[in-house]
Write a protein that holds these residues in place. Structure first.
Motif, PDB file in Angstrom:
ATOM      1  N   ALA A  51       0.838  -1.202   0.000  1.00  0.00           N
ATOM      2  CA  ALA A  51       0.000   0.000   0.000  1.00  0.00           C
ATOM      3  C   ALA A  51       0.872   1.250   0.000  1.00  0.00           C
ATOM      4  CB  ALA A  51      -0.925   0.001   1.219  1.00  0.00           C
ATOM      5  N   ARG A  52       0.603   2.127  -0.930  1.00  0.00           N
ATOM      6  CA  ARG A  52       1.242   3.450  -0.908  1.00  0.00           C
ATOM      7  C   ARG A  52       0.201   4.505  -1.271  1.00  0.00           C
ATOM      8  NH1 ARG A  52       5.349   6.778  -0.553  1.00  0.00           N
ATOM      9  NH2 ARG A  52       5.559   8.469  -2.080  1.00  0.00           N
ATOM     10  N   ASN A  53      -0.084   5.370  -0.319  1.00  0.00           N
ATOM     11  CA  ASN A  53      -1.047   6.458  -0.507  1.00  0.00           C
ATOM     12  C   ASN A  53      -2.381   5.935  -1.032  1.00  0.00           C
ATOM     13  OD1 ASN A  53       0.870   8.275   0.402  1.00  0.00           O
ATOM     14  ND2 ASN A  53       1.552   8.842  -1.654  1.00  0.00           N
ATOM     15  N   THR A  54      -2.896   4.931  -0.323  1.00  0.00           N
ATOM     16  CA  THR A  54      -4.177   4.317  -0.712  1.00  0.00           C
ATOM     17  C   THR A  54      -5.240   4.521   0.364  1.00  0.00           C
ATOM     18  OG1 THR A  54      -3.378   2.204   0.166  1.00  0.00           O
ATOM     19  CG2 THR A  54      -3.153   2.570  -2.205  1.00  0.00           C
ATOM     20  N   ALA A  55      -5.184   5.663   1.031  1.00  0.00           N
ATOM     21  CA  ALA A  55      -6.186   5.944   2.066  1.00  0.00           C
ATOM     22  C   ALA A  55      -7.598   5.971   1.484  1.00  0.00           C
ATOM     23  CB  ALA A  55      -5.869   7.273   2.752  1.00  0.00           C
ATOM     24  N   HIS A  56      -7.721   6.277   0.197  1.00  0.00           N
ATOM     25  CA  HIS A  56      -9.044   6.335  -0.434  1.00  0.00           C
ATOM     26  C   HIS A  56      -9.707   4.973  -0.550  1.00  0.00           C
ATOM     27  CE1 HIS A  56      -6.619   4.997  -3.823  1.00  0.00           C
ATOM     28  NE2 HIS A  56      -7.736   4.618  -4.414  1.00  0.00           N
ATOM     29  N   SER A  57      -8.902   3.887  -0.527  1.00  0.00           N
ATOM     30  CA  SER A  57      -9.459   2.563  -0.812  1.00  0.00           C
ATOM     31  C   SER A  57      -9.177   1.517   0.259  1.00  0.00           C
ATOM     32  CB  SER A  57      -8.893   2.055  -2.147  1.00  0.00           C
ATOM     33  OG  SER A  57      -7.470   1.950  -2.078  1.00  0.00           O
ATOM     34  N   LEU A  58      -8.200   1.732   1.122  1.00  0.00           N
ATOM     35  CA  LEU A  58      -7.736   0.656   1.996  1.00  0.00           C
ATOM     36  C   LEU A  58      -8.800   0.182   2.973  1.00  0.00           C
ATOM     37  CD1 LEU A  58      -5.444  -1.191   2.792  1.00  0.00           C
ATOM     38  CD2 LEU A  58      -4.596   0.601   4.333  1.00  0.00           C
ATOM     39  N   PHE A 287     -13.721  -5.526  -7.164  1.00  0.00           N
ATOM     40  CA  PHE A 287     -13.801  -4.149  -7.624  1.00  0.00           C
ATOM     41  C   PHE A 287     -12.448  -3.478  -7.398  1.00  0.00           C
ATOM     42  CE2 PHE A 287     -18.545  -4.307  -6.897  1.00  0.00           C
ATOM     43  CZ  PHE A 287     -18.889  -4.057  -8.218  1.00  0.00           C
ATOM     44  N   HIS A 288     -11.876  -2.941  -8.462  1.00  0.00           N
ATOM     45  CA  HIS A 288     -10.640  -2.171  -8.373  1.00  0.00           C
ATOM     46  C   HIS A 288     -11.031  -0.700  -8.280  1.00  0.00           C
ATOM     47  CE1 HIS A 288      -7.168   0.029 -10.154  1.00  0.00           C
ATOM     48  NE2 HIS A 288      -6.498  -0.805  -9.397  1.00  0.00           N
ATOM     49  N   LEU A 289     -10.773  -0.095  -7.107  1.00  0.00           N
ATOM     50  CA  LEU A 289     -11.243   1.254  -6.825  1.00  0.00           C
ATOM     51  C   LEU A 289     -10.228   2.285  -7.317  1.00  0.00           C
ATOM     52  CD1 LEU A 289     -12.515   0.616  -3.171  1.00  0.00           C
ATOM     53  CD2 LEU A 289     -13.791   0.425  -5.320  1.00  0.00           C
ATOM     54  N   ASP A 290     -10.595   3.032  -8.331  1.00  0.00           N
ATOM     55  CA  ASP A 290      -9.699   4.053  -8.859  1.00  0.00           C
ATOM     56  C   ASP A 290      -9.461   5.147  -7.823  1.00  0.00           C
ATOM     57  OD1 ASP A 290      -9.436   2.810 -11.283  1.00  0.00           O
ATOM     58  OD2 ASP A 290     -10.923   4.053 -12.317  1.00  0.00           O
ATOM     59  N   PRO A 291      -8.277   5.750  -7.835  1.00  0.00           N
ATOM     60  CA  PRO A 291      -8.016   6.872  -6.934  1.00  0.00           C
ATOM     61  C   PRO A 291      -8.677   8.143  -7.439  1.00  0.00           C
ATOM     62  CG  PRO A 291      -6.119   6.492  -8.324  1.00  0.00           C
ATOM     63  CD  PRO A 291      -7.100   5.391  -8.637  1.00  0.00           C
TER      64      PRO A 291
END
Length: 344
Positions: A51-58, A287-291
């Motif tokens: 994980a790198r800068n994935t606060a939107h999806s983690l 589902f692959h969540l786009d940033p």
């Protein structure tokens, strides 16, 4: 005589019919059917989430892992690649996470996965991207079907970023669609293809999964349109044998230093050369969540893709790697010595 990686790939088939038949006969369950939790009993998985800068999806990714319907044992290892957002805080606070590794300097997804693999206790390692939300049956699907000579491949359905109340990406109000994955439905405007160099006369639509009989026809180094077998190995959702990953030296960390992409293709190539079959599971679609800044991120990633492709093509002419456990251990020992490791 030492074979190059390309020569070793040319010698490897991908006929997985016997494996699937044995599973279906033993369990009475179709290979591509969702799996009852009980079939995973007694089987262990280590899930490694770089994980790198994935606060939107983690958070939704970890929520989905916590909701898996399986009687197998599961450990979840999140490797934070020196994020500058709330990624590490989200992972540390989430009850599903067994181990959090915080790298002090960005090392790339290849090194992050190596660090997680080094800490994994199970013989089966599942690589799951920090933006992949999987249905409840997926870990049981993987656990019940895994063998030490398989690479089990799942699929992804990209969805645009829609923020929720806490900023986490919202999930679509629909089922995942297998055909949304580019390994299932693939389109090209034609011309010379970047990956294989194949020249297409004009706009082309292909069905790699269907037209190659679940990737079986891609054995022995065969090509379908712009696809070969290693390219079907995508670490967004993937189960691999830990012992073989360690023996081939793990992911090559140079990919992370050069730029984005191809480290999973290379891992697929070296594992195939080491005797693994690539076997898809059509029911395993996340589902692959786009940033929020998906377009900008893709431009940055694709700008470096030619460089990582060139490095991969160079490795195809090098000896097929094996017996590199010591190299793997030395690489990951240094990474983990400099990292913070937090266990639940």
């Amino acid at each position: 005589m030492t074979l190059t990686l390309a020569e070793a790939l040319a010698g490897r088939p991908n006929d997985h019919r016997a494996l699937r038949t044995e599973f279906e006969t033993r369990t009475g369950l179709p290979w591509h059917a969702p799996t009852p939790a009980a079939l995973a009993a007694g089987r262990a998985l280590s899930v490694v989430v770089p994980a790198r800068n994935t606060a939107h999806s983690l958070r939704p990714v970890l929520d989905a892992l916590a909701s898996q319907d399986t009687q197998g044992s599961v450990e979840i290892i999140v490797v934070d690649d020196a994020s500058t957002d709330a990624t590490a805080a989200i992972a540390e606070a989430h009850p599903a996470v067994d181990t959090l590794v915080r790298l002090r300097e960005p090392a790339g997804a290849a090194s992050a996965r190596n660090a997680g693999t080094a800490l994994a206790h199970a013989d089966t390692v599942v690589y799951l991207d920090a933006d992949m939300v999987i249905p409840p049956h997926v870990l049981a699907d993987l656990a019940a079907r895994f063998r030490p000579d398989t690479i089990l491949v799942g699929f992804r359905h990209n969805v645009p970023y829609t923020p929720g109340i806490d900023g986490s990406a919202q999930l679509p109000d629909r089922q995942t669609d297998l055909t949304a994955d580019h390994r299932v439905t693939w389109r090209s405007d034609g011309g010379k293809q970047l990956y294989t160099g194949v020249v297409l006369d004009g706009p082309t639509t292909g069905s790699p999964l269907d037209d190659t009989d679940d990737f079986q026809a891609l054995g022995h180094g065969a090509i379908y349109l712009d696809w070969d077998l290693p390219r079907t190995v995508v670490t967004a959702l993937l189960a691999v044998p830990r012992t073989k990953v360690v023996d081939v030296g793990g992911f090559d960390p140079a990919f992370g230093r050069i730029g984005w992409g191809m480290e999973d293709t290379h891992l697929g190539a070296v594992l195939i050369a080491a005797g693994c079959l690539v076997v898809p599971l059509r029911q395993c679609v996340g589902f692959h969540l786009d940033p929020p800044d998906a377009d900008a991120q893709w431009r940055t990633k694709l700008a470096a893709w030619r460089d990582t492709l060139s490095y991969y093509q160079m490795l195809l002419d090098a000896p097929a790697p094996s017996g590199r456990a010591d190299l793997f251990d030395s690489r990951t020992k240094q990474l983990l010595t400099d990292a913070e490791v937090i266990t639940a």
